[in-house]
Design a protein around this motif. Structure first.
Motif, PDB file in Angstrom:
ATOM      1  N   LEU D 309       0.793  -1.104  -0.188  1.00 33.77           N
ATOM      2  CA  LEU D 309       0.014   0.241   0.131  1.00 33.77           C
ATOM      3  C   LEU D 309       0.693   1.148   0.023  1.00 33.77           C
ATOM      4  O   LEU D 309       0.453   2.201  -0.788  1.00 33.77           O
ATOM      5  CB  LEU D 309      -0.953  -0.097   1.274  1.00 33.77           C
ATOM      6  N   LEU D 310       1.896   1.186   0.867  1.00 33.58           N
ATOM      7  CA  LEU D 310       2.732   2.584   0.664  1.00 33.58           C
ATOM      8  C   LEU D 310       3.530   2.714  -0.385  1.00 33.58           C
ATOM      9  O   LEU D 310       3.713   4.003  -0.855  1.00 33.58           O
ATOM     10  CB  LEU D 310       3.789   2.378   2.074  1.00 33.58           C
ATOM     11  N   GLU D 311       3.855   1.678  -1.128  1.00 39.73           N
ATOM     12  CA  GLU D 311       4.367   1.942  -2.499  1.00 39.73           C
ATOM     13  C   GLU D 311       3.357   2.105  -3.494  1.00 39.73           C
ATOM     14  O   GLU D 311       3.793   1.853  -4.676  1.00 39.73           O
ATOM     15  CB  GLU D 311       5.217   0.630  -2.565  1.00 39.73           C
ATOM     16  N   ASP D 312       2.194   2.199  -3.193  1.00 43.25           N
ATOM     17  CA  ASP D 312       1.165   2.090  -4.482  1.00 43.25           C
ATOM     18  C   ASP D 312       1.085   1.217  -5.344  1.00 43.25           C
ATOM     19  O   ASP D 312       0.788   1.111  -6.443  1.00 43.25           O
ATOM     20  CB  ASP D 312       1.345   3.628  -4.994  1.00 43.25           C
ATOM     21  N   LYS D 313       1.370  -0.118  -4.944  1.00 43.67           N
ATOM     22  CA  LYS D 313       1.482  -1.292  -5.681  1.00 43.67           C
ATOM     23  C   LYS D 313       0.180  -1.805  -5.724  1.00 43.67           C
ATOM     24  O   LYS D 313      -0.529  -2.615  -6.852  1.00 43.67           O
ATOM     25  CB  LYS D 313       2.479  -2.324  -5.543  1.00 43.67           C
ATOM     26  N   ILE D 314      -0.683  -1.605  -4.662  1.00 44.36           N
ATOM     27  CA  ILE D 314      -2.050  -1.778  -4.419  1.00 44.36           C
ATOM     28  C   ILE D 314      -2.862  -0.766  -4.181  1.00 44.36           C
ATOM     29  O   ILE D 314      -2.540   0.061  -3.185  1.00 44.36           O
ATOM     30  CB  ILE D 314      -2.257  -3.122  -3.348  1.00 44.36           C
ATOM     31  N   SER D 315      -4.076  -0.540  -4.582  1.00 42.68           N
ATOM     32  CA  SER D 315      -4.980   0.547  -4.191  1.00 42.68           C
ATOM     33  C   SER D 315      -6.059  -0.104  -3.608  1.00 42.68           C
ATOM     34  O   SER D 315      -6.780  -1.117  -4.012  1.00 42.68           O
ATOM     35  CB  SER D 315      -5.501   1.279  -5.465  1.00 42.68           C
ATOM     36  N   LEU D 316      -6.568   0.281  -2.234  1.00 36.71           N
ATOM     37  CA  LEU D 316      -7.657   0.076  -1.564  1.00 36.71           C
ATOM     38  C   LEU D 316      -8.915   0.657  -2.135  1.00 36.71           C
ATOM     39  O   LEU D 316      -9.599  -0.227  -2.564  1.00 36.71           O
ATOM     40  CB  LEU D 316      -7.706   0.498  -0.136  1.00 36.71           C
ATOM     41  N   PRO D 317      -8.952   2.070  -2.582  1.00 40.12           N
ATOM     42  CA  PRO D 317     -10.186   2.467  -3.030  1.00 40.12           C
ATOM     43  C   PRO D 317     -10.529   1.773  -4.506  1.00 40.12           C
ATOM     44  O   PRO D 317     -11.780   2.057  -4.719  1.00 40.12           O
ATOM     45  CB  PRO D 317      -9.858   3.958  -3.059  1.00 40.12           C
ATOM     46  N   LYS D 318      -9.824   1.522  -5.228  1.00 40.10           N
ATOM     47  CA  LYS D 318      -9.910   1.153  -6.634  1.00 40.10           C
ATOM     48  C   LYS D 318     -11.142   0.127  -6.718  1.00 40.10           C
ATOM     49  O   LYS D 318     -11.689  -0.224  -7.679  1.00 40.10           O
ATOM     50  CB  LYS D 318      -8.845   0.823  -7.645  1.00 40.10           C
ATOM     51  N   VAL D 319     -11.196  -0.582  -5.757  1.00 38.00           N
ATOM     52  CA  VAL D 319     -11.963  -1.802  -5.755  1.00 38.00           C
ATOM     53  C   VAL D 319     -13.479  -1.444  -5.091  1.00 38.00           C
ATOM     54  O   VAL D 319     -14.700  -2.039  -5.235  1.00 38.00           O
ATOM     55  CB  VAL D 319     -11.492  -3.275  -4.858  1.00 38.00           C
ATOM     56  N   VAL D 320     -13.458  -0.336  -4.351  1.00 46.36           N
ATOM     57  CA  VAL D 320     -14.864   0.287  -3.574  1.00 46.36           C
ATOM     58  C   VAL D 320     -15.693   1.134  -4.865  1.00 46.36           C
ATOM     59  O   VAL D 320     -15.151   1.765  -5.394  1.00 46.36           O
ATOM     60  CB  VAL D 320     -14.451   1.259  -2.714  1.00 46.36           C
ATOM     61  N   THR D 321     -16.782   0.722  -5.102  1.00 46.90           N
ATOM     62  CA  THR D 321     -17.744   1.431  -5.779  1.00 46.90           C
ATOM     63  C   THR D 321     -18.981   2.079  -5.223  1.00 46.90           C
ATOM     64  O   THR D 321     -19.580   2.775  -5.924  1.00 46.90           O
ATOM     65  CB  THR D 321     -18.240   0.145  -6.984  1.00 46.90           C
ATOM     66  N   HIS D 322     -19.253   1.595  -3.911  1.00 44.50           N
ATOM     67  CA  HIS D 322     -20.399   2.253  -3.410  1.00 44.50           C
ATOM     68  C   HIS D 322     -20.018   2.566  -1.961  1.00 44.50           C
ATOM     69  O   HIS D 322     -19.458   1.801  -1.325  1.00 44.50           O
ATOM     70  CB  HIS D 322     -21.553   1.318  -3.613  1.00 44.50           C
ATOM     71  N   GLU D 323     -20.386   3.599  -1.435  1.00 46.72           N
ATOM     72  CA  GLU D 323     -20.390   3.953  -0.044  1.00 46.72           C
ATOM     73  C   GLU D 323     -22.002   4.517   0.538  1.00 46.72           C
ATOM     74  O   GLU D 323     -22.692   5.391  -0.042  1.00 46.72           O
ATOM     75  CB  GLU D 323     -19.495   4.998   0.326  1.00 46.72           C
ATOM     76  N   PHE D 324     -22.268   3.792   1.783  1.00 45.28           N
ATOM     77  CA  PHE D 324     -23.559   4.133   2.252  1.00 45.28           C
ATOM     78  C   PHE D 324     -23.419   4.466   4.079  1.00 45.28           C
ATOM     79  O   PHE D 324     -22.484   3.852   4.419  1.00 45.28           O
ATOM     80  CB  PHE D 324     -24.373   2.934   2.320  1.00 45.28           C
ATOM     81  N   PRO D 325     -24.268   5.045   4.273  1.00 48.63           N
ATOM     82  CA  PRO D 325     -24.505   5.277   5.721  1.00 48.63           C
ATOM     83  C   PRO D 325     -24.898   3.785   6.346  1.00 48.63           C
ATOM     84  O   PRO D 325     -25.666   3.272   5.566  1.00 48.63           O
ATOM     85  CB  PRO D 325     -25.374   6.416   6.196  1.00 48.63           C
ATOM     86  N   LEU D 326     -24.679   3.399   7.639  1.00 52.45           N
ATOM     87  CA  LEU D 326     -25.270   2.336   8.166  1.00 52.45           C
ATOM     88  C   LEU D 326     -26.767   2.155   7.952  1.00 52.45           C
ATOM     89  O   LEU D 326     -27.207   1.139   7.909  1.00 52.45           O
ATOM     90  CB  LEU D 326     -24.937   2.245   9.844  1.00 52.45           C
ATOM     91  N   THR D 327     -27.530   3.297   8.062  1.00 55.27           N
ATOM     92  CA  THR D 327     -28.852   3.316   8.156  1.00 55.27           C
ATOM     93  C   THR D 327     -29.445   3.040   6.637  1.00 55.27           C
ATOM     94  O   THR D 327     -30.551   2.758   6.625  1.00 55.27           O
ATOM     95  CB  THR D 327     -29.668   4.615   8.439  1.00 55.27           C
ATOM     96  N   GLN D 328     -28.648   2.848   5.626  1.00 62.11           N
ATOM     97  CA  GLN D 328     -28.940   2.326   4.439  1.00 62.11           C
ATOM     98  C   GLN D 328     -28.563   0.799   3.980  1.00 62.11           C
ATOM     99  O   GLN D 328     -28.190   0.618   2.977  1.00 62.11           O
ATOM    100  CB  GLN D 328     -28.516   3.089   3.053  1.00 62.11           C
ATOM    101  N   ALA D 329     -28.343   0.429   4.989  1.00 65.65           N
ATOM    102  CA  ALA D 329     -27.861  -1.150   5.248  1.00 65.65           C
ATOM    103  C   ALA D 329     -28.565  -2.106   3.988  1.00 65.65           C
ATOM    104  O   ALA D 329     -28.159  -2.665   3.124  1.00 65.65           O
ATOM    105  CB  ALA D 329     -27.877  -1.827   6.249  1.00 65.65           C
TER     106      ALA D 329
END
Lengths: 352, 352, 352, 352
Positions: D309-329
């Motif tokens: 991660l520190l060397e930017d060889k893997i990206s955590l965000p690029k696999v994330v497509t959606h974000e919600f608050p808990l209330t929209q579970a």
């Protein structure tokens, strides 16, 4: 439990004093151990005689001693082990969070604290120890000798850092660590075990513990030793493995002569000063690999050790030749450091 | 094909002679190679200048040179490779039947025969080589540089004897082997590559090949170097890996200072005389492990090398700075051994 | 030496014929062996009975048999081993040049040729074999049983693909391979060896060779077997290692039930059809790892085997229960394939 | 801090409820985390939909969710980490003292407790976690995505259980775990990465993350997939490594067809029911080895992950497509389980 008897390095210079001092209290994560046995390690000698590395590192007053077994008698906050548990102590208090620990090498922790060197140790009736370095004793392990698991662990790790099965193994030096190494090499399936040891007393012990040959008495020169080592039937091509337990520079040079191409050298014994090594001839042309051995793996080595002990493949008591109460520490240290080396392991019977 | 041009070590003392000699005939299991390129290795210098180990081992007259590529033009009995095949040569002729070979360590064969040292080598138009040490070239490997696979294999084995992925790697010395080691460490995924090299010419090459930092020019003392090495952001705990390619004893001492606990040292460079090592401080207390590196694994290293080359992760040509015909051998050796080290790898264009 | 006696699979369908055929001539790289002993492998049964895979692969006429020892009586071009040498045969003729061979996995060569399956084998007075798959016999190895080194090598590789020292080992099936696996597990230092075998004859052999417990006679269900396996004192957490030598799908399911977390399964026995495996429960949740075992490592396994034999840690003869001349092949195959399994290994005395 | 919002599995059957419940208190050795992000794992689906293994194991009421990052806001006794520290959570609470833990396999602990399954988890404003399973975040790791380190660790362990450097790698299935596996294979130096994925949405993501080819859309049969896989230039001999992230039995069969001799299969995806495997053809004749992958190594995998991660060889965000608050579970679970698979990883923004 207010005060206790302890062997205290109370000042600079040779010697240590039996004193009455306060029983320590376990902090969070620690237990208070009632010590049952603690044994003398070679690294206790510089502390006692105030030589070598000790004046640079030790800050008196200090209770020393780091080969310990005992019973949990009190628990600090957050401790889960039961009062009454019998345990042996891993003397290397790792932090658990540095990069070396995270990578699984807790025995090489970058923030290591050593029992009996950096904190008060086990030459005393009581000692406080963090729970995470306790090894709970199986009821079949002999409690009277369980302080010896710590040094036995050194020997097992020295032997088993790579497999020795069906290998020819050379053990340089048969002090207590060398003697345990002979047993460990045998238990681990070595095909041939040859030891080098000057002391007739220890040579005899080594033979009894499984060494096929022990050479190197006072009449033999290093050249004699080297010639003999190369003459053993299975080793005409050289030994597969050499375990250096002596700290003698000359024996390290011999080791390089008698290792086979691709052989392994485990370095455990601490040498004084520098050792001259011919990088090309000794290491590169033969494709030798070398391991510096510190401590034991936490707790892979302990787990393997327990198995060897439960199956009677290794004996803890057979290396022990003398037992003393703590109050005879002076006699014990004199015996352990005498030039004739007429002892194996020496154990203090504490609280008895 | 009756006679050929060869660089012959024809007598004791410095130098070698361009001569016309008979083309050799392949025996059973051998091929005759028409040499395309052969390159100068550091170990050719003692032969040329009749120094160090060479007078003890070399028996003139001898055609030397062991970094070779060429084309199969004739086959001895039992050979299966096709005439016309282009190949690089593994210079270590293993027996295949000794215990070391049987155990899979053919690069450490107990009966090793070295091309260009124990048998006539590749500084000639033709050379005979056993089929079992030929590496058939993929058509995408640049034939003009394929003699360099042998030394590149050394560097890859030095780097990859254990994984270097995401490790911090220190390369001591940027001669041709060090330069290939920089490339190999980068190809193998090292997180940080720092090199130590005095020659500005070579330092610049190292930078171009992937070293993040190159230090150690003429103004820097060994203490300066050590201080700088420990100042890099990721190396405050020390380097994970050190590759010793320089043969300088002082740099080996530096290596021990800057390796982290549990770190690895690969020894490839041959030092003159003995190197003083503090077994305790340098090796044991840090749990260091050390590999003596000889040759390359047959043929695991070659297979890995081919992949790196086909994916352009390593460049054979970028380390090459000069090319000569065989007849200019004197000039080539003078350049390679000059103190200013203003060259990388030097290649002979043979048969052209 | 013009003609010889051979057991020939001369046509489709059950059986094989004793015939007089021409003695073969060694080609380049090959030797002619005068066969001393050849033994029956489980994989010879499909050839003899023309079942399973045999009709798809075997092209009659073929001399079969691949467990062979004998004496070198003639050499093809380029062969270095001496006439008169006594050898055992590695039956897997690897190419030595494909990517799998280059990577060190010669036992998995992509262009493998199998003795007695793809070429004429050892159920005959003479056989030609490439020199590179000969194992020269130490004079202390019993020549009368040396054909058994090939199958013993299978068992050793199955056992030792990872260390078994101080591990609890379960051996599924005690045919000849299972019996050798029991011996190999013992020699390699297993802490507990439990075998599962239906045949009382073989169960008794297994006990005599070092199995601590043998269970699974005709009265026991698979559930009984599983319950018993989990009841052994040291295995309440499950076995460390399971060696599947039976080819019984139901025993593979049992294996997954009784392996511990992180345990290892070596698959050697060939099952008929597909085996249903619950990937999650059987493999993932327990972190199991599995090895498919083919042949033996060339020649690491042979070298380890020689050591075990020379130290008497493994006995070749003890698994042998019957010997026949080649001419009684029919009787031998009938015995080996009979449902009561009242035999261990069966050996042909050839040329005697 | 008296009450908090939590997603509670409050009863049998489908669904979960947003509730106000009491903030838990950290016990000895635990911290209270203020949750920053928690993300949905495939194994949360059976809990939400009350299917598969969930009814057998889950005891409502339970706060679920085990991919968590947050800030230490309170400490139980004996805790050393500072209040204010930002951490990611290792969801496998190992005991540290069982034989499996002692042997270094803490991720396979015999007394494992799982966050969000056996104890209340991270779909809530606060959660209590033992200090020993916290991973302190480097300040350069993106805090908004640090809950994804736990599943990324799965993928890295699946990929790196053996080296993949210069290997050809096949990734079966490109759900979030498969997508991280593609990135990890690339970071770890794979020579060729081919993925199989039906969803066009995910196939596109996989391409963007480093897969050289993605095949297997709705028009392709398993035979088509197999044929294509074998047609890639570098894989004519088969893939070196297959990572099974799909849980589809048919793809496991395909994997065995396209692995090379000596290849490796890592099993991560959970299949429903039993998978039929031809032990001989699929595993033994090819010398395949197989690993069941559970969790991540504690903490070797975390340490390696931090470097990637520190060397930017893997990206955590690029696999994330959606974000919600808990209330929209409810919406989040519906999206994640929809048949068109038009999402990558879904993250809950908690406390915001």
């Amino acid at each position: 439990m207010e005060t206790m008897t302890a062997l205290v390095k109370s000042h600079d210079g040779e010697g240590a004093d039996i004193k009455k001092i306060a029983v320590p209290r376990p902090r969070s994560g620690e237990v208070l151990l009632k010590v049952h046995r603690s044994s003398i390690c070679g690294s206790d000698l510089p502390i006692y005689y105030w030589s070598s590395w000790a004046p640079r590192r030790i800050k008196p007053p200090l209770v020393f001693g780091h080969e310990i077994c005992g019973e949990v008698v009190e628990k600090g906050a957050g401790v889960t082990i039961a009062v009454g548990s019998r345990v042996a102590v891993e003397s290397h208090i790792y932090c658990g969070y540095c990069a070396t620990c995270a990578a699984g090498d807790r025995h090489l922790c970058r923030r290591m604290v050593l029992v009996g060197i950096d904190t008060d140790g086990g030459f005393a009736d009581y000692v406080t120890i963090p729970e995470r370095v306790l090894w709970k004793l199986d009821s079949r392990i002999p409690y009277d000798y369980a302080s010896l698991m710590e040094p036995l662990g050194n020997a097992i790790y020295t032997v088993c850092v790579e497999p020795v099965q069906e290998k020819t193994v050379l053990v340089m030096g048969c002090g207590p660590q060398g003697l345990y190494a002979v047993q460990a090499a045998k238990a681990a399936g070595a095909a041939l075990i040859v030891a080098v040891e000057k002391s007739a007393f220890r040579a005899k012990l080594a033979k009894g513990l499984g060494a096929h040959h022990v050479i190197g008495d006072h009449n033999e020169t290093f050249q004699d030793i080297q010639d003999k080592l190369l003459s053993f039937n299975q080793t005409q091509e050289g030994f597969d493995v050499c375990l250096e337990m002596s700290g003698a520079s000359a024996l390290i040079s011999t080791a390089f002569r008698v290792l086979r191409n691709g052989g392994r050298l485990s370095l455990f014994g601490l040498t004084a000063g520098k050792t001259g090594i011919d990088i090309g001839e000794d290491i590169i042309f033969k494709g030798i690999h070398i391991y510096g051995i510190l401590g034991r793996r936490l707790f892979e080595t302990w787990e393997m050790m327990e198995k060897y002990l439960l199956e009677d493949k290794i004996s803890l008591p057979k290396v022990v030749t003398h037992e003393f109460p703590l109050t005879q520490a002076q006699e014990a240290f004199a015996l352990f450091s005498a030039p004739e080396k007429a002892c194996g392991k020496i154990v203090f019977k504490v609280n008895s």
